[in-house]
Write a protein that holds these residues in place. Sequence first.
Motif, PDB file in Angstrom:
ATOM      1  N   MET A  51      46.121  39.095  20.258  1.00  0.00           N
ATOM      2  CA  MET A  51      47.427  39.049  19.709  1.00  0.00           C
ATOM      3  C   MET A  51      47.480  37.671  18.923  1.00  0.00           C
ATOM      4  O   MET A  51      46.726  36.766  19.305  1.00  0.00           O
ATOM      5  N   VAL A  52      48.484  37.672  18.094  1.00  0.00           N
ATOM      6  CA  VAL A  52      48.695  36.296  17.489  1.00  0.00           C
ATOM      7  C   VAL A  52      50.417  36.311  17.336  1.00  0.00           C
ATOM      8  O   VAL A  52      50.987  37.345  17.559  1.00  0.00           O
ATOM      9  N   LEU A  53      50.969  34.930  17.119  1.00  0.00           N
ATOM     10  CA  LEU A  53      52.488  35.132  17.081  1.00  0.00           C
ATOM     11  C   LEU A  53      52.522  34.617  15.602  1.00  0.00           C
ATOM     12  O   LEU A  53      51.916  33.920  14.990  1.00  0.00           O
ATOM     13  N   LEU A  54      53.194  35.368  14.785  1.00  0.00           N
ATOM     14  CA  LEU A  54      53.633  35.267  13.528  1.00  0.00           C
ATOM     15  C   LEU A  54      54.986  35.092  12.957  1.00  0.00           C
ATOM     16  O   LEU A  54      55.904  35.894  13.631  1.00  0.00           O
ATOM     17  N   CYS A  55      55.072  34.638  12.128  1.00  0.00           N
ATOM     18  CA  CYS A  55      56.473  34.721  11.294  1.00  0.00           C
ATOM     19  C   CYS A  55      56.196  34.344   9.761  1.00  0.00           C
ATOM     20  O   CYS A  55      55.138  34.543   9.368  1.00  0.00           O
ATOM     21  N   ILE A  59      52.243  34.166   7.223  1.00  0.00           N
ATOM     22  CA  ILE A  59      51.747  35.102   6.637  1.00  0.00           C
ATOM     23  C   ILE A  59      50.614  34.664   5.581  1.00  0.00           C
ATOM     24  O   ILE A  59      49.704  35.442   5.344  1.00  0.00           O
ATOM     25  N   SER A  60      50.697  33.683   4.511  1.00  0.00           N
ATOM     26  CA  SER A  60      49.869  33.113   3.511  1.00  0.00           C
ATOM     27  C   SER A  60      48.828  32.510   4.229  1.00  0.00           C
ATOM     28  O   SER A  60      47.677  32.449   3.571  1.00  0.00           O
ATOM     29  N   ILE A  61      48.582  32.437   5.474  1.00  0.00           N
ATOM     30  CA  ILE A  61      47.514  31.560   6.049  1.00  0.00           C
ATOM     31  C   ILE A  61      47.011  32.440   6.782  1.00  0.00           C
ATOM     32  O   ILE A  61      46.640  32.851   7.809  1.00  0.00           O
ATOM     33  N   GLN A  63      43.751  33.238   7.620  1.00  0.00           N
ATOM     34  CA  GLN A  63      42.424  32.867   8.464  1.00  0.00           C
ATOM     35  C   GLN A  63      43.144  32.734   9.886  1.00  0.00           C
ATOM     36  O   GLN A  63      42.465  32.516  10.908  1.00  0.00           O
ATOM     37  N   ASN A  64      44.562  32.482   9.841  1.00  0.00           N
ATOM     38  CA  ASN A  64      44.980  32.084  11.159  1.00  0.00           C
ATOM     39  C   ASN A  64      45.346  33.511  12.114  1.00  0.00           C
ATOM     40  O   ASN A  64      45.377  33.656  13.475  1.00  0.00           O
ATOM     41  N   TRP A  65      45.327  34.874  11.307  1.00  0.00           N
ATOM     42  CA  TRP A  65      45.680  36.016  11.949  1.00  0.00           C
ATOM     43  C   TRP A  65      44.756  37.143  11.639  1.00  0.00           C
ATOM     44  O   TRP A  65      44.508  38.048  12.681  1.00  0.00           O
ATOM     45  N   ALA A  66      44.123  37.047  10.533  1.00  0.00           N
ATOM     46  CA  ALA A  66      43.359  38.559  10.163  1.00  0.00           C
ATOM     47  C   ALA A  66      42.294  38.533  11.105  1.00  0.00           C
ATOM     48  O   ALA A  66      41.870  39.609  11.422  1.00  0.00           O
ATOM     49  N   ARG A  67      41.453  37.460  11.288  1.00  0.00           N
ATOM     50  CA  ARG A  67      40.193  37.654  12.228  1.00  0.00           C
ATOM     51  C   ARG A  67      40.679  38.037  13.617  1.00  0.00           C
ATOM     52  O   ARG A  67      39.898  38.690  14.133  1.00  0.00           O
ATOM     53  N   ALA A  68      41.707  37.564  14.070  1.00  0.00           N
ATOM     54  CA  ALA A  68      42.221  37.503  15.540  1.00  0.00           C
ATOM     55  C   ALA A  68      42.678  39.301  15.659  1.00  0.00           C
ATOM     56  O   ALA A  68      42.351  39.730  16.737  1.00  0.00           O
ATOM     57  N   LEU A  69      43.212  39.660  14.321  1.00  0.00           N
ATOM     58  CA  LEU A  69      43.785  41.040  14.470  1.00  0.00           C
ATOM     59  C   LEU A  69      42.630  42.165  14.077  1.00  0.00           C
ATOM     60  O   LEU A  69      42.723  43.268  13.979  1.00  0.00           O
ATOM     61  N   ASP A  70      41.596  41.605  13.700  1.00  0.00           N
ATOM     62  CA  ASP A  70      40.416  42.488  13.298  1.00  0.00           C
ATOM     63  C   ASP A  70      40.931  43.100  11.894  1.00  0.00           C
ATOM     64  O   ASP A  70      40.289  44.188  11.645  1.00  0.00           O
ATOM     65  N   ILE A  71      41.566  42.429  11.067  1.00  0.00           N
ATOM     66  CA  ILE A  71      41.743  42.787   9.730  1.00  0.00           C
ATOM     67  C   ILE A  71      40.506  42.756   8.828  1.00  0.00           C
ATOM     68  O   ILE A  71      40.281  41.528   8.607  1.00  0.00           O
ATOM     69  N   GLU A  72      40.225  43.866   8.263  1.00  0.00           N
ATOM     70  CA  GLU A  72      39.054  43.504   7.181  1.00  0.00           C
ATOM     71  C   GLU A  72      39.457  42.783   5.984  1.00  0.00           C
ATOM     72  O   GLU A  72      40.641  42.890   5.482  1.00  0.00           O
ATOM     73  N   GLU A  73      38.508  42.365   5.280  1.00  0.00           N
ATOM     74  CA  GLU A  73      38.825  41.159   4.109  1.00  0.00           C
ATOM     75  C   GLU A  73      39.436  42.054   3.052  1.00  0.00           C
ATOM     76  O   GLU A  73      40.405  41.713   2.470  1.00  0.00           O
ATOM     77  N   ASP A  74      39.134  43.377   2.845  1.00  0.00           N
ATOM     78  CA  ASP A  74      39.522  44.301   1.773  1.00  0.00           C
ATOM     79  C   ASP A  74      40.954  44.525   2.162  1.00  0.00           C
ATOM     80  O   ASP A  74      41.877  45.111   1.340  1.00  0.00           O
ATOM     81  N   ASP A  75      41.570  44.334   3.274  1.00  0.00           N
ATOM     82  CA  ASP A  75      43.063  44.982   3.663  1.00  0.00           C
ATOM     83  C   ASP A  75      43.776  43.780   3.886  1.00  0.00           C
ATOM     84  O   ASP A  75      45.065  44.117   4.062  1.00  0.00           O
ATOM     85  N   GLN A  77      45.425  41.649   1.825  1.00  0.00           N
ATOM     86  CA  GLN A  77      46.555  41.628   0.846  1.00  0.00           C
ATOM     87  C   GLN A  77      47.571  42.688   1.188  1.00  0.00           C
ATOM     88  O   GLN A  77      48.945  42.615   1.174  1.00  0.00           O
ATOM     89  N   GLU A  78      47.140  43.902   1.562  1.00  0.00           N
ATOM     90  CA  GLU A  78      48.167  45.124   2.136  1.00  0.00           C
ATOM     91  C   GLU A  78      48.945  44.513   3.235  1.00  0.00           C
ATOM     92  O   GLU A  78      49.996  44.681   3.501  1.00  0.00           O
ATOM     93  N   PHE A  79      48.203  43.788   4.448  1.00  0.00           N
ATOM     94  CA  PHE A  79      48.684  43.238   5.412  1.00  0.00           C
ATOM     95  C   PHE A  79      49.767  42.065   5.121  1.00  0.00           C
ATOM     96  O   PHE A  79      50.629  42.072   5.723  1.00  0.00           O
TER      97      PHE A  79
END
Length: 96
Positions: A51-55, A59-61, A63-75, A77-79
Amino acid sequence: MKFEIISELNEKQSVHYYCILTQNHRYDLSITYSNYFLGKAMVTSLQSGRMVLLCTDDISIEQNWARALDIEEDDIQEFQDFFKMVLQSSALQEQY
């Protein structure tokens, strides 16, 4: 018992569950809104359990959330668009 509980708080939290399909991936997330997260929402990947805490400011950073949530690089922008939509929702805004 070698510890002492000095405080306990109880709250009814707003929890939203999302199953998101992108071109090549599936993501299952829960987003929990609470008065105790200092204006952020707890986003949890149900696949990884992380998990991550987000506001909206976070969102624009990615590297603070994509890896932790296993979001693939190509996704990413959609996230970013998805998080902008759900983190600015009335459920979160009403609490702060």
